[in-house]
Design a protein around this motif. Structure first.
Motif, PDB file in Angstrom:
ATOM      1  N   TRP A  76      50.462 -22.964 -36.220  1.00 50.03           N
ATOM      2  CA  TRP A  76      50.037 -23.226 -34.700  1.00 50.03           C
ATOM      3  C   TRP A  76      48.663 -23.988 -34.677  1.00 50.03           C
ATOM      4  O   TRP A  76      47.750 -23.369 -35.057  1.00 50.03           O
ATOM      5  CB  TRP A  76      49.898 -22.272 -33.662  1.00 50.03           C
ATOM      6  CG  TRP A  76      49.925 -22.314 -32.325  1.00 50.03           C
ATOM      7  CD1 TRP A  76      48.388 -22.875 -31.860  1.00 50.03           C
ATOM      8  CD2 TRP A  76      50.603 -22.307 -31.186  1.00 50.03           C
ATOM      9  NE1 TRP A  76      48.545 -23.109 -30.755  1.00 50.03           N
ATOM     10  CE2 TRP A  76      49.913 -22.677 -30.101  1.00 50.03           C
ATOM     11  CE3 TRP A  76      51.876 -22.028 -30.894  1.00 50.03           C
ATOM     12  CZ2 TRP A  76      50.557 -22.732 -28.695  1.00 50.03           C
ATOM     13  CZ3 TRP A  76      52.420 -21.893 -29.754  1.00 50.03           C
ATOM     14  CH2 TRP A  76      51.620 -22.621 -28.646  1.00 50.03           C
ATOM     15  N   GLU A 131      42.817 -19.757 -25.524  1.00 45.74           N
ATOM     16  CA  GLU A 131      43.803 -20.165 -27.077  1.00 45.74           C
ATOM     17  C   GLU A 131      43.694 -18.610 -27.887  1.00 45.74           C
ATOM     18  O   GLU A 131      44.705 -18.563 -28.485  1.00 45.74           O
ATOM     19  CB  GLU A 131      43.010 -21.169 -27.949  1.00 45.74           C
ATOM     20  CG  GLU A 131      43.597 -22.650 -27.102  1.00 45.74           C
ATOM     21  CD  GLU A 131      42.534 -23.680 -27.942  1.00 45.74           C
ATOM     22  OE1 GLU A 131      41.805 -23.258 -28.719  1.00 45.74           O
ATOM     23  OE2 GLU A 131      43.005 -24.848 -27.608  1.00 45.74           O
ATOM     24  N   GLY A 185      43.554 -22.801 -34.569  1.00 49.10           N
ATOM     25  CA  GLY A 185      44.845 -22.189 -34.453  1.00 49.10           C
ATOM     26  C   GLY A 185      45.163 -21.036 -35.345  1.00 49.10           C
ATOM     27  O   GLY A 185      44.169 -20.145 -35.426  1.00 49.10           O
ATOM     28  N   MET A 240      49.118 -30.348 -29.259  1.00 54.56           N
ATOM     29  CA  MET A 240      49.367 -29.061 -30.226  1.00 54.56           C
ATOM     30  C   MET A 240      50.613 -29.140 -30.793  1.00 54.56           C
ATOM     31  O   MET A 240      51.697 -29.455 -30.411  1.00 54.56           O
ATOM     32  CB  MET A 240      49.475 -27.878 -28.912  1.00 54.56           C
ATOM     33  CG  MET A 240      49.536 -26.566 -29.979  1.00 54.56           C
ATOM     34  SD  MET A 240      51.117 -26.193 -30.321  1.00 54.56           S
ATOM     35  CE  MET A 240      52.258 -26.012 -28.992  1.00 54.56           C
ATOM     36  N   LYS A 293      39.210 -23.012 -22.179  1.00 54.88           N
ATOM     37  CA  LYS A 293      39.896 -23.522 -23.233  1.00 54.88           C
ATOM     38  C   LYS A 293      40.071 -22.597 -24.711  1.00 54.88           C
ATOM     39  O   LYS A 293      40.984 -22.080 -24.930  1.00 54.88           O
ATOM     40  CB  LYS A 293      39.737 -24.878 -23.760  1.00 54.88           C
ATOM     41  CG  LYS A 293      40.738 -25.366 -24.869  1.00 54.88           C
ATOM     42  CD  LYS A 293      40.190 -26.953 -24.962  1.00 54.88           C
ATOM     43  CE  LYS A 293      41.191 -27.609 -26.213  1.00 54.88           C
ATOM     44  NZ  LYS A 293      40.930 -26.903 -27.358  1.00 54.88           N
ATOM     45  N   GLY A 349      43.454 -28.481 -20.692  1.00 59.39           N
ATOM     46  CA  GLY A 349      44.053 -27.839 -21.642  1.00 59.39           C
ATOM     47  C   GLY A 349      45.643 -27.421 -20.988  1.00 59.39           C
ATOM     48  O   GLY A 349      46.155 -26.547 -21.542  1.00 59.39           O
ATOM     49  N   ASN A 383      45.944 -26.363 -32.813  1.00 62.69           N
ATOM     50  CA  ASN A 383      45.383 -26.943 -31.143  1.00 62.69           C
ATOM     51  C   ASN A 383      44.773 -28.282 -31.720  1.00 62.69           C
ATOM     52  O   ASN A 383      44.028 -28.207 -32.690  1.00 62.69           O
ATOM     53  CB  ASN A 383      44.382 -26.067 -30.774  1.00 62.69           C
ATOM     54  CG  ASN A 383      45.160 -24.549 -30.221  1.00 62.69           C
ATOM     55  OD1 ASN A 383      46.144 -24.685 -29.442  1.00 62.69           O
ATOM     56  ND2 ASN A 383      44.556 -23.768 -30.774  1.00 62.69           N
ATOM     57  N   ASP A 384      44.801 -29.362 -30.655  1.00 68.60           N
ATOM     58  CA  ASP A 384      44.147 -30.518 -30.725  1.00 68.60           C
ATOM     59  C   ASP A 384      44.430 -31.414 -32.299  1.00 68.60           C
ATOM     60  O   ASP A 384      43.376 -31.570 -32.816  1.00 68.60           O
ATOM     61  CB  ASP A 384      42.682 -30.251 -30.755  1.00 68.60           C
ATOM     62  CG  ASP A 384      42.447 -29.381 -29.269  1.00 68.60           C
ATOM     63  OD1 ASP A 384      43.123 -29.356 -28.411  1.00 68.60           O
ATOM     64  OD2 ASP A 384      41.226 -28.866 -29.468  1.00 68.60           O
ATOM     65  N   ARG A 442      48.597 -32.030 -24.065  1.00 69.19           N
ATOM     66  CA  ARG A 442      47.786 -31.189 -23.162  1.00 69.19           C
ATOM     67  C   ARG A 442      46.826 -32.236 -22.489  1.00 69.19           C
ATOM     68  O   ARG A 442      46.276 -33.105 -23.164  1.00 69.19           O
ATOM     69  CB  ARG A 442      47.094 -30.191 -23.486  1.00 69.19           C
ATOM     70  CG  ARG A 442      48.108 -28.975 -24.031  1.00 69.19           C
ATOM     71  CD  ARG A 442      47.276 -27.937 -24.890  1.00 69.19           C
ATOM     72  NE  ARG A 442      48.442 -26.941 -25.004  1.00 69.19           N
ATOM     73  CZ  ARG A 442      47.971 -25.862 -25.853  1.00 69.19           C
ATOM     74  NH1 ARG A 442      47.019 -25.972 -26.713  1.00 69.19           N
ATOM     75  NH2 ARG A 442      48.729 -24.880 -26.101  1.00 69.19           N
ATOM     76  N   ASP A 490      49.422 -28.018 -20.170  1.00 74.79           N
ATOM     77  CA  ASP A 490      50.620 -28.488 -20.601  1.00 74.79           C
ATOM     78  C   ASP A 490      51.143 -29.823 -19.792  1.00 74.79           C
ATOM     79  O   ASP A 490      51.749 -29.163 -18.639  1.00 74.79           O
ATOM     80  CB  ASP A 490      51.559 -27.327 -21.208  1.00 74.79           C
ATOM     81  CG  ASP A 490      50.862 -26.345 -22.147  1.00 74.79           C
ATOM     82  OD1 ASP A 490      50.107 -26.526 -22.709  1.00 74.79           O
ATOM     83  OD2 ASP A 490      51.397 -25.281 -22.145  1.00 74.79           O
TER      84      ASP A 490
END
Length: 454
Positions: A421, A244, A305, A405, A240, A361, A423-424, A357, A363
């Motif tokens: 951007w 990323e 991100g 995300m 993951k 991870g 993530n999480d 996600r 989508d």
């Protein structure tokens, strides 16, 4: 010491000598030797290209590791060294068990031989004798499922037929270590699913090295991942985290000097969480203070991100139809998901989007505002705050935690810059008494089992 290690790569480097013209090879063979004999300092007639430089890592038995990187980064060279088909310039490789590899298309096949003859040839490379291949040949032919082409020269095969035969041999040699280098990309859907079922079964006891440009497959299959960049290990860690970082790198390569992507790592203190409403489920029931709030961007976790500074996300919320913030869902509820952003510079075509996600991870679903709100002005001035709102029925998902995300971009569908951007940014828990099948379920109107008169 190495009883639990399946593969150990120690300081592997590979250098190729690049000659400008063929005659330079002959010059390099004779002239330096003659020069040394005469006591002079020899010159070289080549330039060095280091395909790999100081690569070190280890893979435990039963582990699946992914290798990613751009074309020409050295991935295939590394695999060939691990498999023993290429010698390193320096360093050592330690392996335990039989290795079966599916490298570049057609590797190990003689194009003039028939498929049947190539099965025996390829299996012999993996250490099987004729009697062992005789016993497994029917299983190999059934797995390949190429019919009468098994007795035709391989040079007449399509790329899909060739990978069918190659994978079928690999699947039937009782390997301890399986190496797959992007070969499944040319297979059809039915055969790819068959291969994935075999891979899933193999992962229960074997060690797998999986190389692919398909980031979703790497996240799905791999425990850990290595990112190779220009012959060196750029990053090694969980699949993951590495994927990323690789996604951010590839976007930066696309954007060039126009937009610089800066890594972010936001850690929020308790004061920033003081205005958060209680964590409740879709029925308005509080689910305990030990749960992470899901109606704010500023989570207690460290967020990862990137950003360019041209626009930034300032808040995110997930609410039920009663306007309460929610984190615990059963699935099937109508929810309102909103993301608010601020333009630090003028945006010509702002876009807000999100992706949900699973724990690997992958989508599952998402949406963006690119085709919405046709009456809204297409540009956003500096300092303006704007919001993306998404109202939908949350799908039926298997129980567990899911992450969201979120991003804000500027541009059009296939040509845009992701300015922020994260993530999480959100964690959503699904808890239902019903069993859900697959990655995403559907709300069926009717499910019935009945007798039929014939």
């Amino acid at each position: 010491m190495y009883s639990e290690i399946s593969i150990k790569v120690k300081d592997i480097s590979k250098c190729y000598q690049i000659y400008n013209e063929p005659i330079d090879r002959l010059r390099q063979y004779f002239f330096p030797r003659l020069k040394r004999m005469l006591g002079g300092h020899p010159r070289t007639y080549f330039r060095e290209f280091w395909a790999l430089k100081d690569i070190s890592f280890s893979v435990n038995k039963g582990e699946t590791i992914g290798i990613i990187g751009r074309n020409g980064s050295g991935k295939s060279t590394l695999l060939q060294i691990i498999c023993g088909t290429l010698n390193p310039t320096s360093g050592k490789v330690f392996t335990q068990g039989r290795i079966a590899a599916l490298l570049e298309l057609g590797a190990g096949f003689n194009p003039e031989f028939t498929g049947r003859e190539n099965v025996y040839l390829n299996a012999a490379v993996f250490g099987l004798n004729k009697n062992q291949v005789d016993q497994r040949f029917n299983a190999i032919a059934d797995f390949a499922d190429i019919g009468e082409f098994i007795d035709q020269p391989v040079k007449s095969y399509s790329s899909g037929m060739m990978v069918r035969l190659a994978f079928s041999v690999v699947a039937n040699v009782d390997a301890d270590i399986l190496v797959i280098d992007e070969a499944l990309a040319v297979g059809d859907a039915i055969f790819t699913q068959k291969c994935m079922r075999f891979i899933r079964s193999f992962q229960q006891s074997g060690t797998l090295i999986f190389v692919s440009h398909d980031i979703a497959s790497v996240r799905n299959l791999c425990n850990s991942c290595i990112w190779i960049n220009k012959g060196r290990v750029e990053k090694f860690g969980s699949a993951k985290n590495v994927t990323e970082s690789y996604l951010k790198y590839t976007l930066q390569e696309i954007y060039g000097e126009e937009s610089k992507l800066i890594d972010i790592g936001l850690q929020v203190d308790a004061q920033e969480l003081s205005n958060i409403s209680p964590d409740v489920n879709s029925r308005g029931e509080q689910i305990g203070s030990n749960k992470l709030p899901a109606n704010v961007l500023n989570n207690t976790r460290t967020l990862t991100g990137w950003k360019t500074g041209k626009a930034e996300i300032v808040s995110v919320s997930l609410k039920g139809i009663d306007n309460r913030g929610v984190r615990l869902l059963e699935g099937g509820e109508t929810v309102c998901f909103s993301v608010r952003a601020k333009a630090n510079e003028r945006l010509e075509n702002p876009i807000i989007g999100f992706l949900v996600r699973d724990r690997l991870g992958q989508d599952l679903f998402g949406e963006n505002t690119i085709y919405s709100s046709p009456g809204l002005q297409t540009s956003i001035d500096t300092g303006a705050v704007f919001e993306g709102i998404f109202v939908f029925k949350f799908p039926l998902l298997p129980n567990g935690d899911y992450t969201v995300m979120i991003s804000v971009a500027d541009g059009v569908l296939h040509n845009n810059v992701q300015h922020h951007w994260i993530n999480d940014a959100l964690i959503i828990s699904i808890s239902s008494a019903k069993v859900r099948y697959g990655l995403v379920g559907l709300p069926f109107e009717k499910v019935e089992l009945r007798m039929v008169d014939v």
